[in-house]
Design a protein around this motif. Structure first.
Motif, PDB file in Angstrom:
ATOM      1  N   GLN A  80      27.846  10.056  25.370  1.00 40.73           N
ATOM      2  CA  GLN A  80      27.818   9.622  23.972  1.00 40.73           C
ATOM      3  C   GLN A  80      26.548  10.079  23.269  1.00 40.73           C
ATOM      4  N   CYS A  81      25.552  10.452  24.036  1.00 37.60           N
ATOM      5  CA  CYS A  81      24.255  10.843  23.471  1.00 37.60           C
ATOM      6  C   CYS A  81      24.109  12.343  23.330  1.00 37.60           C
ATOM      7  N   ASP A  82      25.199  13.057  23.455  1.00 33.44           N
ATOM      8  CA  ASP A  82      25.189  14.505  23.316  1.00 33.44           C
ATOM      9  C   ASP A  82      24.550  14.899  21.993  1.00 33.44           C
ATOM     10  N   GLY A  83      23.458  15.641  22.067  1.00 32.01           N
ATOM     11  CA  GLY A  83      22.778  16.144  20.884  1.00 32.01           C
ATOM     12  C   GLY A  83      21.948  15.120  20.132  1.00 32.01           C
ATOM     13  N   ARG A  84      21.911  13.882  20.598  1.00 25.32           N
ATOM     14  CA  ARG A  84      21.130  12.846  19.921  1.00 25.32           C
ATOM     15  C   ARG A  84      19.753  12.762  20.569  1.00 25.32           C
ATOM     16  N   GLU A  85      18.790  12.177  19.853  1.00 23.14           N
ATOM     17  CA  GLU A  85      17.422  12.054  20.351  1.00 23.14           C
ATOM     18  C   GLU A  85      17.264  10.725  21.096  1.00 23.14           C
ATOM     19  N   VAL A  86      16.938  10.813  22.375  1.00 25.29           N
ATOM     20  CA  VAL A  86      16.707   9.638  23.213  1.00 25.29           C
ATOM     21  C   VAL A  86      15.209   9.545  23.470  1.00 25.29           C
ATOM     22  N   THR A  87      14.660   8.352  23.270  1.00 22.50           N
ATOM     23  CA  THR A  87      13.245   8.125  23.563  1.00 22.50           C
ATOM     24  C   THR A  87      13.141   7.015  24.590  1.00 22.50           C
ATOM     25  N   THR A  88      12.391   7.299  25.648  1.00 25.14           N
ATOM     26  CA  THR A  88      12.138   6.306  26.690  1.00 25.14           C
ATOM     27  C   THR A  88      10.659   5.929  26.641  1.00 25.14           C
ATOM     28  N   VAL A  89      10.285   4.956  27.427  1.00 24.85           N
ATOM     29  CA  VAL A  89       8.889   4.517  27.455  1.00 24.85           C
ATOM     30  C   VAL A  89       7.957   5.661  27.846  1.00 24.85           C
ATOM     31  N   GLU A  90       8.445   6.605  28.634  1.00 27.79           N
ATOM     32  CA  GLU A  90       7.620   7.750  29.035  1.00 27.79           C
ATOM     33  C   GLU A  90       7.280   8.652  27.854  1.00 27.79           C
ATOM     34  N   GLY A  91       8.067   8.580  26.795  1.00 27.56           N
ATOM     35  CA  GLY A  91       7.858   9.443  25.642  1.00 27.56           C
ATOM     36  C   GLY A  91       6.968   8.848  24.561  1.00 27.56           C
ATOM     37  N   LEU A  92       6.387   7.685  24.809  1.00 30.61           N
ATOM     38  CA  LEU A  92       5.595   7.018  23.768  1.00 30.61           C
ATOM     39  C   LEU A  92       4.138   7.455  23.718  1.00 30.61           C
ATOM     40  N   ALA A  93       3.526   7.653  24.861  1.00 34.15           N
ATOM     41  CA  ALA A  93       2.099   7.977  24.906  1.00 34.15           C
ATOM     42  C   ALA A  93       1.840   9.348  24.288  1.00 34.15           C
ATOM     43  N   ASP A  94       0.641   9.502  23.780  1.00 36.21           N
ATOM     44  CA  ASP A  94       0.192  10.789  23.249  1.00 36.21           C
ATOM     45  C   ASP A  94      -0.782  11.360  24.271  1.00 36.21           C
ATOM     46  N   GLY A  95      -0.252  12.108  25.218  1.00 39.52           N
ATOM     47  CA  GLY A  95      -1.086  12.603  26.322  1.00 39.52           C
ATOM     48  C   GLY A  95      -1.566  11.434  27.161  1.00 39.52           C
ATOM     49  N   ASP A  96      -2.874  11.300  27.292  1.00 38.59           N
ATOM     50  CA  ASP A  96      -3.446  10.193  28.057  1.00 38.59           C
ATOM     51  C   ASP A  96      -3.660   8.942  27.215  1.00 38.59           C
ATOM     52  N   ASP A  97      -3.387   9.031  25.916  1.00 33.89           N
ATOM     53  CA  ASP A  97      -3.580   7.897  25.018  1.00 33.89           C
ATOM     54  C   ASP A  97      -2.285   7.094  24.914  1.00 33.89           C
ATOM     55  N   PRO A  98      -2.328   5.823  25.308  1.00 40.13           N
ATOM     56  CA  PRO A  98      -1.102   5.019  25.213  1.00 40.13           C
ATOM     57  C   PRO A  98      -0.725   4.776  23.758  1.00 40.13           C
ATOM     58  N   HIS A  99       0.540   4.543  23.555  1.00 39.99           N
ATOM     59  CA  HIS A  99       1.035   4.148  22.230  1.00 39.99           C
ATOM     60  C   HIS A  99       0.353   2.822  21.872  1.00 39.99           C
ATOM     61  N   PRO A 100       0.119   2.547  20.593  1.00 39.79           N
ATOM     62  CA  PRO A 100      -0.513   1.274  20.210  1.00 39.79           C
ATOM     63  C   PRO A 100       0.199   0.040  20.773  1.00 39.79           C
ATOM     64  N   MET A 101       1.518   0.072  20.893  1.00 38.35           N
ATOM     65  CA  MET A 101       2.233  -1.078  21.462  1.00 38.35           C
ATOM     66  C   MET A 101       1.933  -1.203  22.952  1.00 38.35           C
ATOM     67  N   GLN A 102       1.852  -0.086  23.659  1.00 39.84           N
ATOM     68  CA  GLN A 102       1.488  -0.139  25.074  1.00 39.84           C
ATOM     69  C   GLN A 102       0.083  -0.712  25.232  1.00 39.84           C
ATOM     70  N   ALA A 103      -0.836  -0.278  24.391  1.00 41.61           N
ATOM     71  CA  ALA A 103      -2.216  -0.772  24.445  1.00 41.61           C
ATOM     72  C   ALA A 103      -2.270  -2.259  24.129  1.00 41.61           C
ATOM     73  N   ALA A 104      -1.480  -2.708  23.158  1.00 41.69           N
ATOM     74  CA  ALA A 104      -1.461  -4.130  22.798  1.00 41.69           C
ATOM     75  C   ALA A 104      -0.894  -4.975  23.940  1.00 41.69           C
ATOM     76  N   PHE A 105       0.111  -4.468  24.639  1.00 47.51           N
ATOM     77  CA  PHE A 105       0.653  -5.197  25.791  1.00 47.51           C
ATOM     78  C   PHE A 105      -0.419  -5.354  26.863  1.00 47.51           C
ATOM     79  N   LEU A 106      -1.195  -4.314  27.098  1.00 43.95           N
ATOM     80  CA  LEU A 106      -2.291  -4.410  28.068  1.00 43.95           C
ATOM     81  C   LEU A 106      -3.346  -5.413  27.602  1.00 43.95           C
ATOM     82  N   LYS A 107      -3.751  -5.301  26.360  1.00 37.28           N
ATOM     83  CA  LYS A 107      -4.793  -6.168  25.806  1.00 37.28           C
ATOM     84  C   LYS A 107      -4.398  -7.643  25.871  1.00 37.28           C
ATOM     85  N   HIS A 108      -3.144  -7.952  25.576  1.00 39.08           N
ATOM     86  CA  HIS A 108      -2.684  -9.345  25.510  1.00 39.08           C
ATOM     87  C   HIS A 108      -2.012  -9.812  26.797  1.00 39.08           C
TER      88      HIS A 108
END
Length: 168
Positions: A80-108
């Motif tokens: 069903q996802c043929d040609g659609r954009e799928v994003t997983t948790v692995e796709g959130l970080a910007d290189g070694d920098d976590p996504h702000p939500m990932q960083a907030a989960f760690l902080k809290h």
């Protein structure tokens, strides 16, 4: 590539051929047409951040984004996802920098054992993009499909509120 099912003989399961675009990379797959997005991500692409919890759509551990909308990958067929954009948790970080939500989960300390964390983070980002991160009660309501066995709910709400506040 267009998704299509091809029965090979009366004893075989039809196969589906499709292009799965995950975290910006395109993967051409040929699988049993009944394979879920969750199983394709984990078993075919090795993206194990998305967790298999209940496999019935009730726990939220398998939450990913398809075309920027949160979905339960255990209830979504991969084809069903043929040609659609799928994003997983692995796709959130910007290189070694976590996504702000990932960083907030760690902080809290919103991750505790960590099993539900990928689904919680993906659902939290969906909640933000839907504009449903007002009050703590509203956050709890719209995150209610994601179960945390450790009970880190207060910490998760705090992480979401922090990121929502940074967006305003």
């Amino acid at each position: 590539m267009t998704s299509r099912a091809e029965p090979t003989d009366s004893q075989s399961v039809p196969q589906a051929e499709f292009a799965l675009r995950v975290n910006g990379d395109v993967h051409d797959l040929r699988t049993d047409c009944r394979v879920t997005l969750l199983d394709a991500l984990r078993d075919k692409l090795g993206l194990t951040g998305t967790k298999k919890g209940c496999d019935q759509g009730t726990c939220g551990a398998c939450t990913v984004h398809v075309d920027d909308k949160r979905v339960l990958s255990c209830l979504t067929l991969a084809a069903q996802c043929d040609g659609r954009e799928v994003t997983t948790v692995e796709g959130l970080a910007d290189g070694d920098d976590p996504h702000p939500m990932q960083a907030a989960f760690l902080k809290h300390d919103g991750y505790q054992c960590g099993y539900c964390t990928p689904g919680q983070i993906m659902s939290a980002l969906g909640l933000l993009s839907e504009g449903r991160a007002g009050s703590p009660d509203e956050i709890r309501e719209y995150m209610s499909g994601n179960i945390c066995r450790c009970g880190a709910y207060q910490n998760i709400v705090a992480a979401i509120q922090e990121v929502a506040g940074d967006r305003e």
